[in-house]
Design an enzyme around this catalytic site. Sequence first.
Site, PDB file in Angstrom:
ATOM      1  N   MET A  30       0.847  -1.195   0.000  1.00 60.15           N
ATOM      2  CA  MET A  30       0.000   0.000   0.000  1.00 60.15           C
ATOM      3  C   MET A  30       0.885   1.249   0.000  1.00 60.15           C
ATOM      4  O   MET A  30       0.446   2.329   0.392  1.00 60.15           O
ATOM      5  CB  MET A  30      -0.935   0.004   1.209  1.00 60.15           C
ATOM      6  CG  MET A  30      -1.922  -1.167   1.149  1.00 60.15           C
ATOM      7  SD  MET A  30      -3.493  -0.837   1.952  1.00 60.15           S
ATOM      8  CE  MET A  30      -2.967  -0.499   3.605  1.00 60.15           C
ATOM      9  N   HIS A  37       9.500  -3.510   3.275  1.00 65.25           N
ATOM     10  CA  HIS A  37       9.090  -3.760   1.887  1.00 65.25           C
ATOM     11  C   HIS A  37      10.323  -4.060   1.015  1.00 65.25           C
ATOM     12  O   HIS A  37      10.275  -4.915   0.142  1.00 65.25           O
ATOM     13  CB  HIS A  37       8.370  -2.536   1.307  1.00 65.25           C
ATOM     14  CG  HIS A  37       7.099  -2.183   2.016  1.00 65.25           C
ATOM     15  ND1 HIS A  37       6.987  -1.087   2.821  1.00 65.25           N
ATOM     16  CD2 HIS A  37       5.883  -2.789   2.030  1.00 65.25           C
ATOM     17  CE1 HIS A  37       5.761  -1.018   3.307  1.00 65.25           C
ATOM     18  NE2 HIS A  37       5.063  -2.039   2.855  1.00 65.25           N
ATOM     19  N   GLY A 150       4.845  -9.968   4.086  1.00 65.88           N
ATOM     20  CA  GLY A 150       5.626  -9.877   5.319  1.00 65.88           C
ATOM     21  C   GLY A 150       4.996 -10.670   6.456  1.00 65.88           C
ATOM     22  O   GLY A 150       3.772 -10.704   6.603  1.00 65.88           O
ATOM     23  N   LYS A 152       5.122  -9.795   9.457  1.00 67.14           N
ATOM     24  CA  LYS A 152       4.571  -8.895  10.485  1.00 67.14           C
ATOM     25  C   LYS A 152       3.042  -8.982  10.499  1.00 67.14           C
ATOM     26  O   LYS A 152       2.427  -8.992  11.548  1.00 67.14           O
ATOM     27  CB  LYS A 152       5.011  -7.451  10.263  1.00 67.14           C
ATOM     28  CG  LYS A 152       4.495  -6.533  11.384  1.00 67.14           C
ATOM     29  CD  LYS A 152       5.028  -5.147  11.270  1.00 67.14           C
ATOM     30  CE  LYS A 152       4.426  -4.385  10.129  1.00 67.14           C
ATOM     31  NZ  LYS A 152       2.962  -4.117  10.292  1.00 67.14           N
TER      32      LYS A 152
HETATM   33  O1  PAF Z   1      -0.207  -5.647   3.677  1.00 66.02           O
HETATM   34  C1  PAF Z   1      -0.632  -4.722   2.953  1.00 66.02           C
HETATM   35  O2  PAF Z   1       0.048  -3.696   2.730  1.00 66.02           O
HETATM   36  C2  PAF Z   1      -2.013  -4.843   2.309  1.00 66.02           C
HETATM   37  O3  PAF Z   1      -2.912  -5.442   3.168  1.00 66.02           O
HETATM   38  C3  PAF Z   1      -1.983  -5.537   0.942  1.00 66.02           C
HETATM   39  C4  PAF Z   1      -1.552  -6.995   1.058  1.00 66.02           C
HETATM   40  C5  PAF Z   1      -1.038  -4.809   0.001  1.00 66.02           C
HETATM   41  C6  PAF Z   1      -3.382  -5.525   0.313  1.00 66.02           C
HETATM   42  O4  PAF Z   1      -3.835  -4.224   0.129  1.00 66.02           O
END
Ligand code: PAF
Length: 284
Positions: A30, A37, A150, A152
Site C-alpha cells: 500500500m 518492503h 511480510g 509482520k
Molecule cells: O499488507 C498490505 O500492505 C495490504 O494489506 C496488501 C496486502 C497490500 C493488500 O492491500
Amino acid sequence: MIIAKTIASVRTQVKEWKRDGLTVALVPTMGYLHEGHASLIDKAAEMCDKVVASDFVNPTQFAPDEDLEAYPRDFASDCELLTKHGCDMVFCPSVDEMYPDGGKTDTYVEILNDMPKGLCGRTRPTHFRGVCTVVSKLFNIVTPDMAFFGQKDAQQLAIIRRMAHDMSYGIEIVGCPIVREDDGLAKSSRNVYLNGDRRRAARVLSRSVALGQKLIADGEKDAKKIVAEMSALIEAEPLAEIDYVTAVNNLDLAPVDTISGSVLIAMAVFIGKTRLLDNFVVEV
Ligand code: PAF
C-alpha cells in the site's frame, strides 16, 4: 522501472515477459515503503526473473471509521526505493481503475471459516474480506508465479495462503521475516505517527516478544501463562493499550492452550491512536 497505471498495460508487459520464458514475482503493497518492503523486493528479485510491486491504498480493506484518508503516501520516495532494489514494474492504479463502479465492488473474495474473525478481525470485521478481494484482483491482473508478503502481518499471511490454496491460484506464497528498527520496533508505515514518548513506548511490543521467546526457550509450554506475562509487561507501559495478545495455531489461527506444533503468538497494541502489530512463530 516501468510505471504502470492501467490493468491493460500490466497485462501486456507480463505477457511479453512470460513469452520470453521469464518468471514473475508480485509484491503487493500500500506504498509508503520502508526497509521491510525492500526486503520483500530483494527476496522476490532473488527468486524470480521479474518483479512487479503494486502500490495501491486499497479502500475496501478500511472500515468507514478507519484511517484511509490519513494513510501516509509518498509515491516519489516509493519509486526511489523500488528502483534501488531492482523492481521492474510498479503498478499504481487509481481507485477507479481497480474499482470502476465508484470505488466499490459487488463481488468479494471472503474466507468463511474463523480465520478472519479472531486477532485483528475482532475489531476489524470486514478488513480481511477487503484484503482477499484486492489481492485476488492483483493475482488475476499480474498472474505471478510467486507472491511475497511480510510475516509482520501474520494473520494476513495465513489467510492469503488459505485463499491461494482454496482458489487454486497456483501461485507460491512466500512469507518474509519481520524487519526491525535497531531498538527492536517492527518496521511499519504507521511508525511515522510515533514521536517522542510514544516512539519510546512502542518498544514495549518487541520487548514483550523477546519475553515470550525467552519463556518458551526456558521450557514454558502453557500458552495462557506466556500470554499473561507478555500482557503484564505491556500493561506496565502507561502509553500502551492492548487490543489483543494471543497464541494460535499458525496454520488455521485456532486458539491453542499448549505450545506444540507451529504456534503464532501475536499482538496488536495501541500506542496513542496508532495500532501496532508484532508477533513470533515457534515450531516445537
Ligand atoms: O499488507 C498490505 O500492505 C495490504 O494489506 C496488501 C496486502 C497490500 C493488500 O492491500
